[in-house]
Design a protein around this motif. Structure first.
Motif, mmCIF file in Angstrom:
data_model
loop_
_atom_site.group_PDB
_atom_site.id
_atom_site.type_symbol
_atom_site.label_atom_id
_atom_site.label_comp_id
_atom_site.label_asym_id
_atom_site.label_seq_id
_atom_site.Cartn_x
_atom_site.Cartn_y
_atom_site.Cartn_z
ATOM 1 N N CYS A 1 23.009 24.792 87.954
ATOM 2 C CA CYS A 1 23.398 23.456 88.081
ATOM 3 C C CYS A 1 23.203 22.983 89.455
ATOM 4 N N GLU A 2 22.719 21.995 89.797
ATOM 5 C CA GLU A 2 22.274 21.612 91.414
ATOM 6 C C GLU A 2 22.645 20.101 91.679
ATOM 7 N N LYS B 1 22.703 16.738 93.685
ATOM 8 C CA LYS B 1 21.531 16.044 94.320
ATOM 9 C C LYS B 1 22.431 14.736 94.968
ATOM 10 N N GLU C 1 24.272 13.118 91.898
ATOM 11 C CA GLU C 1 24.417 13.550 90.631
ATOM 12 C C GLU C 1 24.291 14.983 90.589
ATOM 13 N N VAL D 1 22.391 17.912 88.554
ATOM 14 C CA VAL D 1 21.237 18.300 87.476
ATOM 15 C C VAL D 1 21.296 19.749 86.915
ATOM 16 N N THR E 1 19.861 22.756 84.483
ATOM 17 C CA THR E 1 18.497 23.533 83.794
ATOM 18 C C THR E 1 19.007 24.910 83.419
ATOM 19 N N THR F 1 26.667 11.848 80.784
ATOM 20 C CA THR F 1 25.520 12.641 80.779
ATOM 21 C C THR F 1 24.374 12.246 80.216
ATOM 22 N N GLN G 1 16.897 14.398 80.471
ATOM 23 C CA GLN G 1 15.685 13.967 81.125
ATOM 24 C C GLN G 1 14.526 14.709 80.610
ATOM 25 N N THR H 1 11.774 16.272 83.007
ATOM 26 C CA THR H 1 11.918 17.364 83.635
ATOM 27 C C THR H 1 12.755 18.507 82.979
ATOM 28 N N SER I 1 15.632 18.387 81.768
ATOM 29 C CA SER I 1 17.150 18.854 82.455
ATOM 30 C C SER I 1 18.052 17.949 81.724
ATOM 31 N N ASN J 1 21.410 15.468 83.269
ATOM 32 C CA ASN J 1 21.792 14.726 84.554
ATOM 33 C C ASN J 1 23.582 14.383 84.219
ATOM 34 N N LYS K 1 27.026 12.295 86.065
ATOM 35 C CA LYS K 1 27.370 11.261 87.011
ATOM 36 C C LYS K 1 28.741 10.868 86.623
#
Length: 2007
Positions: A1150-1151, A1153, A1167, A1169, A1171, A1205, A1208, A1211, A1213, A1215, A1217
């Motif tokens: 989880c990252e 941004k 948000e 991201v 992966t 949710t 994407q 990518t 992945s 996302n 919010k």
């Protein structure tokens, strides 16, 4: 003593002392100041009462019966009807007053009676005959007994015999003194009278029988020699008891048969006192003559002889004194001549008659030749000393009479019958001495007559300091009284008819009758000098026995002038030259000295240049007179008693000296011819020439040229005088020994650098042989010489004597060089090389080293080891050179070799010299190359080295510049060229780059040619080279082995591999130039490197294996791998790249941004991201759109309603919010994300919401008003915090916060708008508040996002500041009037605060008073306003806070003045009082002065009115002492009268022939329009007269000073006109001189004031420096202000740092002190240093900490009312103080000062730990009551132990421990109520910590340093002012003014001489007060100096310059 005077009470008052009989009282009227000073005697009738007494008082004193007054005793007891009889006694003294308590205006005298002790008689002598005037009083005591005898013998017809017998013969009894006379004797009654003390001849009346009864004063006789000198009934008894302890009086009258004897002794008196008997009683023995039966004591055996002599006497009296004091016996024995001489002096005129002991005249028979006073002294074993006083010839009066040349007799008549006869005698100066006789009591000549200093005339040289007149009373000397002089016989202030010193040559005597009072012991007159110097005393001169009325002063001056001219034999000094100082004398005698060129002495004239001889000098001086010296500032011809003469010794050629001797030492008998002949004889004996002979040859001829070293023969010298006689010493045996002569020989070498003395000898005469000098053989230097022979003096070696050169002789000669004897080498020209010719310069010298020349042929010979040498030629002459020298041979190296070259020149004394040379190799001749073989073999790719050597003709390796060797190769392309430089060594290795031939497969042949291009004459060398192929590595390959297959990895290939895996089985191979595989050796492995690992296994490399490669874990990382080989021949490499591939799925990642923070109530802005990654984090494509449902999200407080949710695809992945949290506490929040078996966490920060509120930080409760003193600071800083709607602090920076308030509320600092910091806070700081009294509101507001956020409302209660000064209150007597020059009334100043109270504890130096004169420029004080400081407080002054200005001087000039008082609040601000306008009024009228000073009139008595006009339009005013006009209300007249300097002069008359004119005086002035002399008025021509204008003002009780106008009177018109012009010029000069003198006096006064200021500043600086030393600050006096400033800055910095250090403070708001009656809250009254003690004591007093303490119950009630009863208060006036503890009481474990038990835990009274910043006494009361005897210890165990022991002996108080426990006084402890909480739980209600002690010490040091800095600056400033003033006083301008003043005074003196006027007195009194010598001028003068600034403009305008520099 009993009261004396008429009507006084008698000693025997009988019954009159009281009761109802008649009484006498004495009244003093003291009702008014003008009452009479004396008393009034009043008789009180026998039956009088108070009413009658009061009526009698009114009648006696002339008082109206109705007037009110009181009569009191001297103890102020009022006389009334009730106490009249008991109070008013006989002899009482009473007062008349206005009231009982009235002050006595003048003093009174009260009559008293008392009975004396017998010591009055016994010790009378001791008290009366004290030693005085440095003399022993014993002769004066004996004189009292002689006085009695003279009176007793006064009626004798025959001889009057008086005998004094001193019986000091122990065989005849104890010492005794007997005085016997043949007088008339005494009856028993008269003897009784003699014993009564103080029964004088005038009181021996009534009951006393006396020989003086009915006393008749004797008739006047010359000199009052009436023998009437036994007078007071005191002297005889005083004398006998001074001499001894017992007196026996024996007397027989002429007509009696009986002898009467009375014995008085101290022993009897003491016995009677002891036995309580009447002391003053005794027995008189009456017996027949010569009956000594009663003398039975051996101590008085001598009396039997004395009594036996009575038969032969008709009448006599004997006084026998026994018990003589031992010191008197010694004096009488040892000083027999001295005291008999004194007695002769006392009775001189009784012994010798009225004219005294005139030895020059024959003795005439007269009435005084019959007095015989004989003195005899009897000692055991010695002949008796017997002397008649008539025989003594050296008493002072005899000496005065017989040294006098003339006399001046006079008589003085005083008021009453007092007559004084006087005589003045003149003692002349004879040639060289004064004839005034010396008195042993007044020695005047302290030095020998022949002393060299006898020329100094002391102030009273002849008489010394003795007075002129001795005083005689009835012919007898009164020894302790003398009269200094009279006005008419004192030296005049200016030169009179006779010189000043003549007044010191007079002596005198005064003879008075008994109308003048003398003391009872006849030692002093009571009032003689006062009566004689009274203005009414009339002096007349006695000429030929007749009185003559004439001016005594003029007669005396003429007589003195005649005496001087007739009898003085003084020296007349003529031909005045000037006044000089003589620096050769001691400083006190250096000047002034007047110099003269001639004197007239004893009829002879001595002039400058005249030859003289001295006497009384050793040796005698012969010489010519240069000048004469006379001490003093003389001008012109003058007579003097002595001086000095300056003599030039003759002959001057022999004696070049100047001698100064007293003039008295000139030989007046010698003839000038005799002196001249002596001088000529002396001159012929002086040395004249020299005689020189050469006994041993070697004579030196003049101007001879000699070779060096030639000897000069021995010299024989003789000195001859003019007569041709040989001499060895100077003549002059008569001058105290002659001086020996020596002959000095010098040989001098002359050179360009100057003359040099090379030989110097001195020869003295040997007596038998002449002057002799030995042979000289050491002259060998070349040059010009002089041999000089000089006669010199033995002592000083001087070649001149008395300015004349002594004989000398000089011989000049030259010295040249000799023949060659040795040689040396000149400068050679190196380098020297093999085979190269060189030259050798040769220099020749004689035997002394002088340069010589070669004149003959010489064949040089050369010798050197290992060399072959030869030369071409040798040259002769001055520059000798051996040319063409050549050397050959081995030298071993290029650096050459050292050789000793021996050169031999046959024929010289020293024929050989060694020449050290360094021989270098010669020029190149051939080339040598190694190796020697012709064919050389090398491998391709290598370089070949050649060894090259360059050789000279002797095969030495040689070198030279640019010696470069080349080698050129041929046989293949691109071959290198080898080059080497042999310039430095001649040999080297010739090499270069490797020889590389490409693609060589087999052997190849090359050619090499070696040569030196720069040396064409050196042959080249050739070599053949065989080249072989290289065997080194040439190629490298890498392989990857997979199973049995090896795959080549080419250079720069890319290899794919799994991320994180390892590549195994990598191998490598290497090949040479011939493609041959090279076997790998250990040496080769060292040269192989890889870049992927630092460590390589060498064993694997030997097998051809490379290290494994680790593949990177991230697919983004590529790995570059390289293998390299490098040696000296080749550098090879092979490289490849590894690319990683992803691994299997492993983690969920989880990252976030965007920002990590989320505001409360808001969504997360960014948000998240998500992966999927492998184990190394490499993303794997694992998500699809269907994966969204499997994703889980969770978190505490997470609001999931807004989550979104999305997948994407680009990518791979997901996302997320819409992250949001429910409102709660801010902080970190964790979110958990899950997918399948994978999970991950994200942390976000929840922060407060947007600002919505404003809150105050650490601020008191807002519901109540905050009390604050006006002008003071608030207790706490105002800190505002932004908060969100949930009250969380909102850390929003840069939000504007403003403070809203009313305009009348002023805050400091004034910046009331701030921005928030990063925490959302705005700190407004601590405000100082200024506002009207009462409640005020203020509110904070913020603007955020254009919206206003309102904060809380703050209420302030403004109280007045009791310490802030707002005005000065001045109290003084407003009705007082201020007179010029007087004293101001007292001013009382108080400083009033805002609350209308007086501020106390103010430094008086901050209060000042300014005064200035009002001007048109307004009321601002000028810069030169006069400043006063306040006076010291007196004991009766009011309470503290009042300042007094007393005794301040009122200005001298009238006008309107302004006074203003100031209080210095700080360095820049001064609080001024209202200005007080005062009018200075004129003082009392003193004198009459003109409005404008008129010029001095010069008039004549001709017809012309203009020539007779004295005054025209003259206005006269009355002024006070300070020249202010006054007396406007006075009316009267001004009388104008003309007076002359002498009364008998003809006085001019006014017009109308009248002497006096009258002018009206109205409105303070009189106008004299015209004042004209009468035509043909009398008057003496060219005479000065005076017009006296005398004011007559009836309304004025005092007499005013008249105005006197001098004028000159002439009979001639032309002369009058000339003199009028001179008079005008004189007036102008006088005015100018006055101005100049005022200028100089003012400057001097200012200078003295500045010096005072400098001394005061130095003293202040030294005091402060010493104070600093006590504080361990040592400041050198040389260190300046910058050093002090730096030190002060450092100390301030240290103090500030200490203050900034955090320390415990009480945060409880203090109650603002609205008035002085409020002390404050208890928590703020004390401070405690120890933290633990502060914590427990604060907790113990927690309930009282908020209590406000007041001084009074009223103040407490006021606070109670203001706070509606919420505030607890404690008034101190309600405390019962007797129960308060004693702060000095010891702890209870001490009993009677001893330790009862040894406590533990360090017990101490809790109160002793408190310190009080203010109000110590009140605070001790408060805390004494609150704490009592509470004790504090370390811990509970110690406290329990202490209590357990204390209760055994006494009550135990409450105990506290530093750990926080409490044991109550009843013993209870434990529980929460007895345990103190931690410090932070006390909520700031804790006692503060005091300022560190070091901070207080620093404060004291800073204060002292600031004072010291001010003192140093002040000292520098006043020093600078003083130096500026001193510099100004020495400016050319001031010097010019001084010269102008001197010129003006000189001109004025000349004009006054021309006018014939009295010279003007120098105006030295321009200042109102004289400057004293004290270091600090009086305050009045210092104020005058300041005031002088106000009138400086007058002098500046007049002179055109400032009075002093502006600095």
């Amino acid at each position: 003593m009993a009261a004396a005077g008429g009507g006084g009470p008698s000693v025997e008052t009988g019954e009159g002392g009281g009761g109802d009989g008649p009484r006498t009282v004495y009244l003093f009227d003291r009702r008014e100041k003008e009452s009479e000073l004396g008393d009034r005697a009043l008789q009180v009738e026998e039956r009088s009462d108070f009413a009658a007494f009061r009526a009698s008082v009114c009648q006696t004193l002339g008082i109206s019966p109705g007037e009110k007054f009181v009569i009191t005793t001297t103890s102020r007891k009022e006389i009334t009807c009730d106490n009249f009889d008991e109070t008013v006694k006989d002899g009482v003294t009473l007062y008349l007053l206005q009231s009982v308590n009235q002050l006595l205006l003048t003093a009174t005298k009260e009559r008293i009676d008392f009975l004396p002790h017998y010591d009055t008689l016994v010790k009378s002598g001791m008290y009366e005959y004290y030693a005085s005037e440095g003399q022993n009083p014993l002769p004066f005591a004996l004189a009292e007994l002689i006085d009695n005898s003279l009176s007793a013998t006064s009626r004798n017809n025959g001889v009057r015999r008086i005998q004094i017998k001193l019986h000091f013969d122990e065989t005849q009894g104890k010492p005794a003194v007997a005085v016997i006379d043949n007088g008339r004797g005494m009856t028993s009654k008269q003897l009784n009278n003699w014993a009564v003390y103080r029964l004088s001849k005038f009181t021996r009346q009534g009951d006393f029988e006396s020989d003086h009864s009915g006393y008749v004063r004797p008739l006047p006789v010359p000199r009052s020699l009436n023998s009437d000198i036994s007078y007071f009934g005191v002297g005889g008894k005083q004398a006998v008891f001074f001499v001894g302890q017992s007196a026996r009086m024996i007397s027989k009258p002429a007509d009696s048969q009986d002898v009467h004897e009375l014995l008085l002794s101290k022993e009897d008196f003491e016995k009677r006192e002891k036995n309580k008997e009447a002391i003053y009683s005794g027995f008189i023995r009456n017996r027949k003559p010569s009956d000594s039966s009663h003398i039975t004591n051996d101590d008085e055996r001598f009396l039997q002889h004395l009594i036996a002599e009575e038969k032969e006497k008709d009448s006599f009296t004997a006084v026998v004194i026994t018990g003589v004091q031992p010191e008197h016996i010694q004096y009488l024995k040892n000083y027999f001549h001295l005291w008999t001489r004194q007695l002769t002096h006392i009775y001189h005129y009784y012994i010798h008659g009225p004219k005294g002991n005139e030895q020059r005249t024959s003795k005439e028979a007269g009435p005084f030749n019959n007095i015989d006073i004989e003195i005899s002294m009897f000692e055991k074993g010695k002949t008796p000393k017997i002397i008649n006083l008539r025989e003594i010839q050296d008493d002072m009066q005899t000496l005065y009479i017989n040294t006098a040349a003339d006399s001046f007799e006079f008589k003085a008549h005083v008021e009453g019958d007092g007559v004084v006869e006087g005589i003045i005698r003149y003692h002349p100066f004879l040639y060289d001495r004064e004839t005034y006789p010396d008195d042993p009591c007044f020695p005047s000549k302290l030095k020998d007559e022949d002393d060299d200093d006898d020329c100094f005339i002391l102030e009273k040289a002849a008489r010394g300091k003795r007075p002129i007149f001795e005083c005689f009373w009835n012919g007898r000397l009164i020894p302790y009284t003398s009269v200094e002089d009279f006005d008419w016989c004192t030296p005049p202030k200016k030169r009179g008819l006779a010189p000043f010193e003549c007044y010191n040559r007079i002596s005198g005597a005064l003879f008075t009758n008994d109308k003048f009072q003398v003391s009872t012991n006849k030692l002093t007159f009571m009032d003689l000098e006062l009566k004689l110097k009274d203005k009414n005393t009339l002096f007349t001169r006695i000429l030929n026995g007749q009185e003559q009325r004439m001016k005594i002063d003029r007669e005396f001056a003429l007589w003195l002038k005649d005496c001087h001219e007739k009898y003085d034999k003084q020296i007349k000094f003529t031909l005045f030259k000037g006044v000089i100082t003589r620096p050769d004398l001691p400083s006190k005698k250096q000047g002034p000295w007047a110099t003269y060129s001639a004197i007239e002495w004893d009829g002879k004239i001595y002039k400058a240049g005249q030859l003289v001889k001295t006497i009384k000098t050793l040796p005698l001086f012969y010489g010519s007179i240069v000048k004469f010296f006379l001490y003093g500032d003389h001008d012109g011809e003058v007579y003097a008693t002595g001086g000095e003469v300056q003599i030039a010794m003759e002959p001057q050629a022999l004696y070049d000296e100047i001698k100064t001797v007293p003039i008295a030492k000139l030989d007046r008998t010698v003839a000038e011819k005799a002196v001249k002949k002596y001088v000529e004889d002396e001159m012929a004996r002086l040395p004249d020439r020299l005689s020189v002979t050469w006994p041993e040859g070697d004579e030196l001829l003049p101007n001879e040229i000699r070779p060096a070293g030639t000897p000069i023969g021995a010299l024989r010298i003789e000195i001859l005088n003019k007569k041709g006689e040989t001499m060895q010493k100077l003549p002059g045996t008569s001058h105290g020994g002659s001086k020996k002569l020596l002959v000095e020989l010098k040989v001098i070498l002359h050179s360009s650098s100057g003359n040099k003395e090379i030989i110097s000898h001195i020869s003295q005469h040997g007596g038998k042989w002449p002057y002799w000098f030995k042979k000289m053989e050491n002259i060998h230097k070349l040059g010009n010489y002089t041999l000089k022979l000089q006669v010199v003096l033995n002592e000083s070696n001087a070649d001149t004597y008395a300015g004349r050169p002594l004989p000398s002789k000089a011989i000049k000669f030259s010295v040249k060089e000799g023949k060659p004897e040795k040689f040396s080498f000149g400068l050679l020209d190196p380098p020297f090389r093999v085979g190269v010719p060189f030259n050798i310069p040769v220099e020749f010298q004689d035997e002394f080293g002088h340069t010589s020349q070669l004149s003959t042929d010489i064949q040089p010979i050369f010798e050197a080891s290992g060399l072959t040498l030869h030369y071409d030629e040798i040259t002769k002459g001055p520059n000798c050179v051996i040319r063409g020298v050549t050397a050959k041979g081995p030298v071993n190296s290029c650096q050459g070799k050292n050789f000793n070259l021996k050169v031999i020149l046959p024929g010289l004394k020293e024929d050989s010299q060694i020449l050290k040379i360094r021989l270098l190799p010669g020029p190149p001749r051939r080339l040598k190359v190694k190796p020697d073989s012709e064919i050389l073999v090398i491998e391709n790719g290598t370089a070949f080295p050649f060894q090259v050597e360059v050789l000279d003709e002797s095969d030495n390796i040689t070198a030279q510049p640019k010696l470069i060797v080349h080698c050129k190769f041929s046989g293949a392309p691109n071959l290198p060229i080898y080059v080497v430089d042999c310039s430095s060594s001649g040999t080297s290795i010739l090499s270069g780059p490797a020889i590389q031939v490409q693609n060589i497969k087999k052997d190849q042949t090359l050619k090499a040619k070696i040569e030196i291009p720069s040396c064409k004459d050196v042959a080249p060398v050739e070599k053949t080279i065989k080249l072989l192929p290289s065997s080194h590595v040439a190629r490298l390959q890498i392989f990857s082995v997979e199973g049995q297959k090896a795959i080549q990895i080419k250079h720069q290939d890319e290899v794919n591999w799994i991320a994180g895996d390892v590549m195994h089985n990598l191998i490598f191979q290497m090949y040479d130039e011939g493609e041959r595989e090279i076997h790998i050796t250990s040496a080769l492995t060292e040269k192989i490197k890889v870049n992927w690992t630092p460590e390589i296994n060498k064993e694997h490399l030997l097998q051809g294996l490379l290290p494994d490669v680790q593949v990177p874990t991230s697919v983004k990382d590529m790995r570059y791998c390289q293998v390299s080989f490098q040696d000296d021949h080749v550098s090879l490499e092979s490289a490849f790249t590894v690319r990683p591939l992803p691994d299997e799925p492993k983690h969920l990642k989880c990252e976030l941004k965007g920002g990590k923070t989320v505001q409360m109530g808001q969504e997360l802005q960014g948000e998240i991201v998500i992966t999927v990654t492998d184990q190394y984090g490499n993303q794997i494509q694992a998500f699809s759109p269907s994966s969204l449902s499997a994703l889980g999200i969770a978190g505490i407080g997470l609001d999931s309603s807004h989550l979104k949710t999305t997948f994407q695809e680009n990518t791979q992945s997901i996302n997320v919010k819409g992250i949001r949290f429910i409102p709660g506490p801010p902080g970190n929040k964790d979110l958990c994300f899950t997918w399948r078996e994978f999970s991950d966490f994200i942390r976000v920060q929840l922060v407060s919401g947007p600002p919505a509120k404003l809150l105050l930080v650490d601020w008191p409760e807002l519901k109540e008003s905050i009390p604050v003193i006006n002008g003071r600071e608030l207790q706490n800083p105002l800190i505002v915090q932004l908060c969100d709607q949930w009250d969380n602090p909102a850390p929003v920076p840069q939000v504007k916060i403003s403070l809203v308030k009313a305009n009348n509320l002023k805050l400091t600092p004034s910046n009331q708008q701030h921005k928030t910091d990063e925490r959302g806070r705005a700190n407004f700081g601590v405000f100082s508040v200024l506002a009207p009294r009462g409640e005020h509101n203020m509110q904070v507001k913020a603007i955020y996002n254009k919206n206003t956020i309102e904060g809380p409302i703050i209420k302030l209660m403004i109280l007045p500041d009791p310490e802030k000064p707002i005005r000065l209150n001045v109290k003084y007597d407003k009705d007082a009037s201020f007179l010029a020059g007087g004293i101001f009334t007292d001013f009382m100043i108080t400083v009033i605060s805002e609350d209308d109270s007086i501020i106390k504890n103010i430094n008086p130096a901050r209060i000042s008073m300014k005064m200035w004169k009002l001007a048109n420029s307004g009321n601002r004080p000028p810069a030169n306003a006069e400043i006063f400081s306040c006076n010291k407080i007196k004991d009766n002054d009011k309470e503290d806070g009042c300042f007094y200005f007393r005794d301040k001087a009122v200005p001298n000039k009238v006008g309107t003045y302004c006074i203003q008082f100031g209080f210095t609040m700080d360095k820049t601000n001064i609080l001024n009082s209202e200005q007080i306008i005062v009018d200075v009024l004129p003082n009392q009228p003193v004198k009459l002065v003109p409005e404008i000073q008129p010029a001095t009139p010069a008039v004549s008595n001709v017809r012309s009115v203009a020539s007779r006009t004295l005054v025209k339009d003259l206005y006269l005013h009355i002024t006070d002492d300070y020249n202010n006009h006054t007396g406007v209300d006075l009316v009267g007249t001004v009388m104008a009268t003309i007076k002359g300097s002498n009364e008998e002069d003809d006085i001019p008359l006014f017009n109308g022939k009248i002497r006096t004119l009258e002018f009206p005086f109205v409105k303070g002035s009189a106008e004299i329009t015209s004042l004209v002399l009468a035509e043909n008025s009398p008057g003496r021509d060219s005479t000065e007269y005076f017009i006296v204008f005398e004011p007559r003002l009836p309304a004025l009780s005092r007499t005013l000073e008249s105005y006197i106008l001098p004028f000159m009177f002439y009979n001639d018109v032309k002369k009058q006109q000339q003199m009028a012009a001179l008079t005008k010029e004189k007036d102008q000069l006088s005015k100018s001189i006055t101005v100049y003198r005022t200028l100089f006096d003012t400057s001097k006064q200012l200078l003295d004031e500045m010096k005072c200021q400098v001394e005061e500043a130095k003293l202040k600086e030294a005091q402060l420096r010493n104070e600093l030393k006590k504080h361990n600050i040592d400041i050198s006096t040389t260190q300046q202000v910058p050093h002090i400033e730096a030190l002060l800055k450092r100390k301030l910095s240290e103090q500030e740092e200490l203050k900034k250090k955090p320390r415990r403070s009480c945060t409880l708001p203090n109650y603002t002190k609205g008035s002085g009656d409020v002390l404050g809250k208890i928590a703020h009254l004390a401070q405690i240093e120890d933290d633990r003690a502060a914590m427990v004591i604060s907790w113990h007093l927690a309930s009282d900490m908020d209590c406000v303490v007041t001084l009074t119950t009223d103040a407490a009630r006021r606070i109670y009312d203001e706070t509606q009863g919420r505030q607890q208060v404690l008034p101190l006036d309600s405390i019962y103080k007797k129960t308060l503890p004693d702060w000095k009481r010891p702890l209870p474990h001490y009993r009677n000062g001893k330790l009862y038990f040894k406590p533990i835990g360090d017990p101490v009274f809790a109160r002793d730990l408190l310190t009080f910043p203010d109000n110590v006494e009140h605070c001790e009361t408060v805390f004494g009551m609150l704490l009592g005897d509470t004790i504090i210890l370390d811990n509970l165990d110690a406290a329990n132990h202490y209590r357990k022991e204390v209760v055994k002996i006494t009550h135990c108080p409450t105990l506290l421990t530093r750990d926080g426990d409490r044991i109550r006084s009843n013993g209870k402890f434990g529980g929460l109520q007895n345990k103190a909480p931690p410090m932070d739980k006390l909520r700031g209600m804790v006692f503060g910590a005091p300022v560190p002690k070091q901070c207080l010490i620093l404060g004291e040091q800073i204060d002292l340093l600031q004072q010291y800095r001010t003192a140093v600056c002040r000292l520098g400033s006043v020093n600078e002012d003083l130096n500026g003033q001193l510099k100004y006083l020495h400016t050319p301008d001031m010097k010019r003014k001084k010269q102008e003043l001197d010129e003006h005074e000189k001109n004025l003196k000349l004009i006054e001489q021309k006018l014939g006027m009295t010279p003007t007195r120098k105006c030295n009194d321009s200042l109102p007060h004289p400057m004293t010598d004290c270091p600090v001028p009086p305050k009045r003068i210092r104020r005058e100096a300041a005031r002088q600034n106000r009138v400086n403009f007058f002098y500046e305008e007049l002179l055109g310059v400032p009075l002093w520099p502006s600095s």
